[in-house]
Design an enzyme around this catalytic site. Structure first.
Site, PDB file in Angstrom:
ATOM      1  N   LYS A 204      15.316   4.922  15.990  1.00  0.00           N
ATOM      2  CA  LYS A 204      14.690   4.294  17.158  1.00  0.00           C
ATOM      3  C   LYS A 204      15.425   3.008  17.529  1.00  0.00           C
ATOM      4  CE  LYS A 204      10.255   4.534  17.599  1.00  0.00           C
ATOM      5  NZ  LYS A 204       8.797   4.360  17.458  1.00  0.00           N
ATOM      6  N   GLU A 210      19.738   2.577   6.291  1.00  0.00           N
ATOM      7  CA  GLU A 210      20.340   3.769   5.703  1.00  0.00           C
ATOM      8  C   GLU A 210      21.042   4.607   6.768  1.00  0.00           C
ATOM      9  OE1 GLU A 210      16.358   3.052   3.493  1.00  0.00           O
ATOM     10  OE2 GLU A 210      17.143   2.916   5.539  1.00  0.00           O
ATOM     11  N   GLY A 265       7.523   8.306  13.368  1.00  0.00           N
ATOM     12  CA  GLY A 265       8.620   9.100  12.820  1.00  0.00           C
ATOM     13  C   GLY A 265       8.158  10.378  12.153  1.00  0.00           C
ATOM     14  N   ARG A 266       7.077  10.318  11.386  1.00  0.00           N
ATOM     15  CA  ARG A 266       6.619  11.498  10.656  1.00  0.00           C
ATOM     16  C   ARG A 266       5.923  12.513  11.558  1.00  0.00           C
ATOM     17  NH1 ARG A 266       4.029   6.928   9.412  1.00  0.00           N
ATOM     18  NH2 ARG A 266       1.749   6.738   9.546  1.00  0.00           N
ATOM     19  N   GLU A 351       2.170   8.695   3.683  1.00  0.00           N
ATOM     20  CA  GLU A 351       2.581   7.567   4.511  1.00  0.00           C
ATOM     21  C   GLU A 351       1.479   7.207   5.505  1.00  0.00           C
ATOM     22  OE1 GLU A 351       6.844   6.258   5.979  1.00  0.00           O
ATOM     23  OE2 GLU A 351       6.047   7.788   7.333  1.00  0.00           O
ATOM     24  N   HIS A 382       4.865  29.166 -13.786  1.00  0.00           N
ATOM     25  CA  HIS A 382       5.466  29.076 -15.117  1.00  0.00           C
ATOM     26  C   HIS A 382       5.708  27.621 -15.503  1.00  0.00           C
ATOM     27  CE1 HIS A 382       6.153  33.448 -15.399  1.00  0.00           C
ATOM     28  NE2 HIS A 382       6.257  33.355 -14.079  1.00  0.00           N
ATOM     29  N   LYS A 510      11.562  -2.368   3.158  1.00  0.00           N
ATOM     30  CA  LYS A 510      12.766  -2.612   3.960  1.00  0.00           C
ATOM     31  C   LYS A 510      13.115  -4.100   3.973  1.00  0.00           C
ATOM     32  CE  LYS A 510      12.199   1.230   7.235  1.00  0.00           C
ATOM     33  NZ  LYS A 510      11.965   1.558   8.664  1.00  0.00           N
TER      34      LYS A 510
END
Length: 545
Positions: A204, A210, A265-266, A351, A382, A510
């Site tokens: 954005k 990152e 974002g999510r 989040e 398993h 951040k």
């Protein structure tokens, strides 16, 4: 105690939670339990009969939702009201998949035309790449796309792309980069050629640490392998609201797609963030993904609480979290293409609802945001299913499975289904001591050893689960499924009176990370933080322990 915990519905649920029959008894007493506690909507089928539920429990759960103003909150979200109060934003991921003639306003402006214009721009972009009109700096067509993002800008498209692999058209290959660990992008760059690779940066601000670091490394690699600054425009595109910064980087403004403050974002894979999905499956299939989500939106917005799939699932999860101290919830996908879905739902839920402050800033005095985890059936059977069956913690489970496989091969799918349904049955009914003894009656063990082994084979059962079925995994059913979990998240956040649409914990990480970065780059030893942080930073600067 707060208003929520003092409410009549909460108090009634607290009483009911300690006075419920075992699910074995509930099924034995009501042969129609499956019919009464199942629901088919939006090409999805939900069986919620294997829950610690009675009619009275359901009535009180819906009363709790009504008292919390859930219907009003749903309406407010779809209307574009500011329900993300800490950031003063509307929450309108639903507008990204709304009908083209819808009227959804933010600050008095209908946002749907801009959404539709972006979809049209995406369609042209995808067609240009697929049909060989988008050429790299040597005149060759694009064969590979590297999508660079973080959080929802990365995970949503990646998981949806994996899920829809049967619909890949083969025009391009897509590679995802999120981790700032150099190994991540270095390994991806080994797979592609600079003259035929297109990079998509999703940020954005066009400044997320990152994402920007990975984008700069991609650009440096491109320039070091024959590209020029002028050629950057042919190999880089962006999804961002910071057009100026993207154009300074060298991206042509016509290759910049918008992001909006009213989409978190999510919740963003439905927007131009989903370009990697569209490039893999084509825009027709991408629009089907939107259509499935839109159907779930319409269902969520209009169905009564007691017939509303996201409401039912949200209230059931809350029931176990708040009244049975269930601190986690497991999502189990019985389809290899859906193997990444638990991680996506983990981010979506944790989040959103990993909060301890209520809307008015006061602290909650009840549990919120369970840990979401899970994996792929039958692998988990398993491993961690042992904990589900015989561990001391109550862990509600969601089982997800298509009835038809994209790869029908021998007995594979029928065995997969038998495992899925068998696990839900075993969790519900368990095994009594007498049943275990009966299984051992023909063994040559002594009576004492039989009794001992039977105690170890005994399982309490009464472990709750939902089962979600679909005829087949398609773009449309995937869209409905993801939207179901999006809305389930809102349901819980509304009852808990928390803001499901900010993420200040992420922001703190951040902020402190940037401070640590400056200290790592400094020439002198670090001594301005706590002893542990100082020690770790100084060890890194030495490069050895």
């Amino acid at each position: 105690m707060t208003k929520l915990t003092q409410s009549p519905a909460w108090q009634a649920l607290s009483q009911l939670s300690g006075n419920l029959p075992h699910m074995r008894t509930l099924f034995a007493d009501n042969p129609k339990r499956f019919e009464q506690l199942s629901l088919k909507k939006c090409d999805l089928f939900l069986d919620y009969s294997k829950n610690r539920l009675t009619d009275e429990v359901l009535q009180q759960l819906f009363a709790l939702a009504k008292d919390a103003g859930l219907k009003q909150k749903i309406t407010a979200m779809f209307n574009g009201d500011i329900i993300n109060t800490t950031e003063k934003r509307a929450v309108l991921h639903t507008a990204l998949r709304a009908a083209a003639d819808a009227d959804i306003r933010v600050d008095g402006v209908n946002v749907v035309p801009e959404v539709q214009a972006t979809l049209a721009k995406m369609e042209q972009f995808v067609a240009d790449v697929h049909e060989g009109r988008w050429l790299g700096y040597t005149g060759k067509a694009i064969t590979d796309v590297v999508s660079i993002g973080i959080g929802g800008s990365f995970l949503g498209p990646k998981i949806a792309s994996e899920a829809l692999r049967p619909y890949w058209n083969g025009a391009v290959k897509c590679h995802y980069v999120a981790n700032v660990d150099a190994t991540s992008i270095a390994e991806k760059l080994k797979l592609v050629a600079p003259e035929t690779t297109l990079f998509l940066t999703s940020s954005k601000s066009f400044g997320t640490q990152e994402t920007l670091t990975n984008t700069l490394s991609a650009k440096a690699w491109f320039l070091a392998h024959g590209g020029t600054q002028q050629d950057v425009a042919k190999h880089f595109a962006a999804i961002t609201s910071n057009v100026a910064k993207a154009t300074d980087f060298g991206i042509d403004e016509t290759n910049i797609f918008p992001m909006w403050d009213w989409v978190g974002g999510r919740y963003s894979l439905w927007s131009a963030i989903g370009l990697p999905i569209a490039l893999l499956i084509g825009m027709d299939n991408f629009r089907e993904l939107l259509a499935g989500a839109r159907e779930m939106d319409q269902h969520f917005a209009t169905a009564p609480l007691n017939e509303n799939m996201p409401v039912i699932m949200g209230m059931l999860s809350l029931w176990y979290n708040n009244f049975f101290n269930a601190q986690s919830h497991v999502v189990l996908t019985y389809d290899h293409y859906l193997r990444g879905l638990p991680a996506y739902f983990q981010q979506l839920d944790m989040e959103s609802n990993g909060k301890s402050a209520k809307m008015d800033g006061s602290q909650v005095d009840y549990s919120t945001g369970p840990v979401i985890w899970g994996g792929e059936g039958t692998n988990g059977q398993h491993a961690y299913h042992q904990l589900l069956h015989q561990g001391t913690a109550l862990i509600p489970a969601d089982f997800i499975m298509p009835l038809q496989s994209h790869n029908p091969l021998g007995e594979h799918h029928i065995q997969l289904a038998s495992n899925c349904f068998g696990q839900t049955q075993a969790l519900m009914q368990g095994r009594t001591f007498d049943e275990a003894m009966a299984e051992l009656k023909d063994s040559k063990l002594s009576d004492a050893d039989k009794a001992l082994i039977a105690k170890h084979k005994e399982m309490a059962g009464n472990k709750p689960s939902n089962t979600i079925l679909m005829d087949k995994l398609t773009p449309k059913t995937l869209g409905a499924l993801i939207a179901l979990y999006e809305h389930r998240t809102l349901v819980q956040g509304t009852i808990w009176d928390i803001n499901s649409f900010d993420q200040w914990g992420v922001e703190l990480g951040k902020t402190l990370g940037n401070d640590v970065l400056a200290r790592l780059a400094a020439d002198s030893d670090c001594d301005g933080l706590d002893a542990s942080s100082n020690g770790l930073i100084n060890a890194f600067k030495k490069g050895c322990i």
